[in-house]
Design a protein around this motif. Structure first.
Motif, PDB file in Angstrom:
ATOM      1  N   VAL A  17      12.656 -46.665  86.420  1.00 35.03           N
ATOM      2  CA  VAL A  17      14.043 -46.367  86.023  1.00 35.03           C
ATOM      3  C   VAL A  17      14.237 -46.748  84.564  1.00 35.03           C
ATOM      4  N   GLY A  18      14.830 -45.843  83.800  1.00 31.49           N
ATOM      5  CA  GLY A  18      15.144 -46.116  82.400  1.00 31.49           C
ATOM      6  C   GLY A  18      16.578 -45.721  82.094  1.00 31.49           C
ATOM      7  N   VAL A  19      17.242 -46.484  81.252  1.00 32.50           N
ATOM      8  CA  VAL A  19      18.631 -46.217  80.892  1.00 32.50           C
ATOM      9  C   VAL A  19      18.724 -46.048  79.377  1.00 32.50           C
ATOM     10  N   ASP A  20      19.244 -44.913  78.954  1.00 35.29           N
ATOM     11  CA  ASP A  20      19.384 -44.587  77.538  1.00 35.29           C
ATOM     12  C   ASP A  20      20.747 -45.072  77.046  1.00 35.29           C
ATOM     13  N   PHE A  21      20.731 -46.102  76.204  1.00 38.50           N
ATOM     14  CA  PHE A  21      21.971 -46.625  75.625  1.00 38.50           C
ATOM     15  C   PHE A  21      22.175 -46.118  74.200  1.00 38.50           C
ATOM     16  N   GLY A  22      21.434 -45.069  73.838  1.00 35.99           N
ATOM     17  CA  GLY A  22      21.573 -44.494  72.509  1.00 35.99           C
ATOM     18  C   GLY A  22      20.723 -45.144  71.451  1.00 35.99           C
ATOM     19  N   LEU A  23      19.797 -46.010  71.859  1.00 40.15           N
ATOM     20  CA  LEU A  23      18.917 -46.667  70.896  1.00 40.15           C
ATOM     21  C   LEU A  23      17.783 -45.725  70.504  1.00 40.15           C
ATOM     22  N   PRO A  24      17.284 -45.819  69.271  1.00 42.17           N
ATOM     23  CA  PRO A  24      16.294 -44.844  68.783  1.00 42.17           C
ATOM     24  C   PRO A  24      14.953 -44.877  69.502  1.00 42.17           C
ATOM     25  N   HIS A  25      14.581 -46.020  70.098  1.00 39.22           N
ATOM     26  CA  HIS A  25      13.238 -46.126  70.677  1.00 39.22           C
ATOM     27  C   HIS A  25      13.198 -45.802  72.174  1.00 39.22           C
ATOM     28  N   PHE A  26      14.252 -45.201  72.715  1.00 38.74           N
ATOM     29  CA  PHE A  26      14.257 -44.951  74.163  1.00 38.74           C
ATOM     30  C   PHE A  26      13.121 -44.006  74.547  1.00 38.74           C
ATOM     31  N   ASP A  27      12.376 -44.409  75.559  1.00 39.28           N
ATOM     32  CA  ASP A  27      11.232 -43.635  76.057  1.00 39.28           C
ATOM     33  C   ASP A  27      11.711 -42.757  77.209  1.00 39.28           C
ATOM     34  N   ALA A  28      12.103 -41.529  76.881  1.00 43.95           N
ATOM     35  CA  ALA A  28      12.711 -40.643  77.876  1.00 43.95           C
ATOM     36  C   ALA A  28      11.762 -40.305  79.016  1.00 43.95           C
ATOM     37  N   GLU A  29      10.462 -40.295  78.752  1.00 47.64           N
ATOM     38  CA  GLU A  29       9.481 -39.969  79.788  1.00 47.64           C
ATOM     39  C   GLU A  29       8.994 -41.219  80.530  1.00 47.64           C
ATOM     40  N   LEU A  30       9.454 -42.388  80.105  1.00 52.67           N
ATOM     41  CA  LEU A  30       9.013 -43.661  80.694  1.00 52.67           C
ATOM     42  C   LEU A  30       7.487 -43.764  80.707  1.00 52.67           C
ATOM     43  N   GLU A  31       6.876 -43.219  79.665  1.00 55.07           N
ATOM     44  CA  GLU A  31       5.416 -43.195  79.589  1.00 55.07           C
ATOM     45  C   GLU A  31       4.827 -44.599  79.493  1.00 55.07           C
ATOM     46  N   GLU A  32       5.417 -45.428  78.616  1.00 58.66           N
ATOM     47  CA  GLU A  32       4.868 -46.761  78.429  1.00 58.66           C
ATOM     48  C   GLU A  32       5.087 -47.633  79.664  1.00 58.66           C
ATOM     49  N   LEU A  33       6.261 -47.506  80.294  1.00 59.60           N
ATOM     50  CA  LEU A  33       6.516 -48.258  81.527  1.00 59.60           C
ATOM     51  C   LEU A  33       5.531 -47.844  82.611  1.00 59.60           C
TER      52      LEU A  33
END
Length: 392
Positions: A17-33
């Motif tokens: 699960v990932g939540v985008d708070f508008g920060l530039p480094h958000f990993d939309a694909e959750l690849e690193e997680l």
């Protein structure tokens, strides 16, 4: 966190699960997680993201999205939920009640990996300290027995003392003992560094984002057998070897250090201070970058942030863009040596492939030049030391 599965069992299925708070480094694909989960021995079976202006105080994602996560977990048979952001103890407790599944965050996932990978006595102590400090904030939610009163005269802990207070005191004692042991380790490292200084050694430390290929480059340069693998945090313990530079007619000390990562828990930065001190005391940092990773500018920024935190921002750097062999032909640079702007300054950059041994001669020449520039008049040439493969 679920215990990593043994070789004869399937990895535990988890939902990311990932939540985008508008920060530039958000990993939309959750690849690193996902890579972190796999490194910890887990199997991501589903991923879900959402956007919010701010975290929900109770459930981090809100009740509607929490219901969606629960249905997704049931559909895929997941046994655990992993969040890409840090959760507060209250949010973690509320989510577990709502989802009826264990819920953990990025911080605990990284701690779990570090606990699995630490090999040296020092590394194990550092991880244990960070784990204890993290655990001390989660006592209130982890065990139901913590709500009971022990009560009664003569009972350990005194009349009416809650079990949570006993457990917290035990953890505080463990933290104190671990810190005392780390102080001894730090003294030993300081002694080793002073010995190198007396030998007038030039110290070089490899730093970089995790999985950039630091250990592979280290092995290629000094013919060592430090563990290297295509995974996150393959190496946690600092390894130091002598590297002979023919152009400078002397040997230098080369150290491979733990990799950095986005949102590296502060507890780990503090706990690994003894190890990271190698970077602080270095005469030169080889900042290794995964040239094939499209997010390498953000990764460079994360490494710089940690270097600032530990007081190593002022140490001169050379950027080594590794994994040249992984670049497509159209991505390959016209020049393998140039400069790169780092914190407002131009620093030397070299493209290499540690795996294919490409560009290493140019790197050795550059290192020899930096050694000679550092103290050209009073460095006495050292006898040639050619190291064969050496274990830790």
């Amino acid at each position: 966190m679920s215990t990593p599965e043994t070789a004869d069992r399937q990895p535990a299925p988890v939902v990311l699960v990932g939540v985008d708070f508008g920060l530039p480094h958000f990993d939309a694909e959750l690849e690193e997680l996902g890579l972190l989960a796999q490194t910890a021995g887990l199997c991501p079976v589903a991923r879900i993201t959402c956007k919010r202006k701010a975290p929900d105080a109770a459930l981090f994602v809100g009740s509607g999205k929490a219901d969606e996560i629960r249905l997704l977990a049931q559909m895929h048979g997941a046994v655990e939920i992993l969040f890409d952001q840090a959760l507060s103890p209250a949010q973690q407790r509320n989510l577990e009640r709502h989802l009826a599944l264990p819920v953990n965050d990025r911080t605990l996932l990284i701690l779990e990996i570090f606990a699995q990978r630490a090999r040296s006595h020092e590394g194990k102590l550092q991880v244990e300290l960070a784990r204890l400090q993290y655990l001390s904030t989660r006592l209130v939610r982890r065990w139901s027995h913590l709500e009971r009163q022990t009560g009664g005269a003569g009972v350990r802990g005194g009349p009416g003392e809650k079990q949570i207070e006993l457990d917290r005191r035990m953890i505080d004692d463990a933290v104190k003992r671990t810190k005392e042991r780390l102080v001894k380790v730090k003294r030993q490292r300081s002694t080793q560094r002073r010995q190198r200084e007396r030998r007038d050694a030039f110290n070089i430390s490899l730093v970089g984002y995790t999985n950039a290929g630091k250990s592979t480059l280290f092995n290629a340069l000094v013919k060592a057998r430090a563990y290297a693998a295509d995974q996150l945090f393959a190496t946690l313990d600092t390894t130091t070897r002598q590297l002979y530079l023919g152009e400078a007619e002397r040997s230098v000390s080369l150290s491979d250090t733990v990799g950095f990562i986005r949102d590296l828990p502060h507890g780990l930065v503090d706990a690994f201070q003894a190890t990271l001190q190698e970077a602080v005391d270095a005469d030169l940092l080889l900042h290794v970058v995964d040239a094939a990773n499209p997010h390498f500018p953000e990764q460079i920024g994360e490494v710089q942030k940690v270097l600032h935190e530990i007081g190593a921002a002022g140490v001169p750097q050379v950027l080594v863009f590794n994994k040249l062999d992984a670049l497509e032909p159209q991505q390959r640079p016209a020049q393998l040596s140039d400069t790169y702007e780092l914190d407002g300054h131009q620093v030397p950059r070299l493209y290499v492939s540690a795996r294919e041994m490409d560009g290493l001669d140019a790197l050795r020449k550059l290192l020899a030049t930096r050694v000679l520039m550092a103290r050209p008049m009073d460095i006495a040439p050292e006898p040639a030391i050619h190291l064969d493969a050496a274990g830790d």
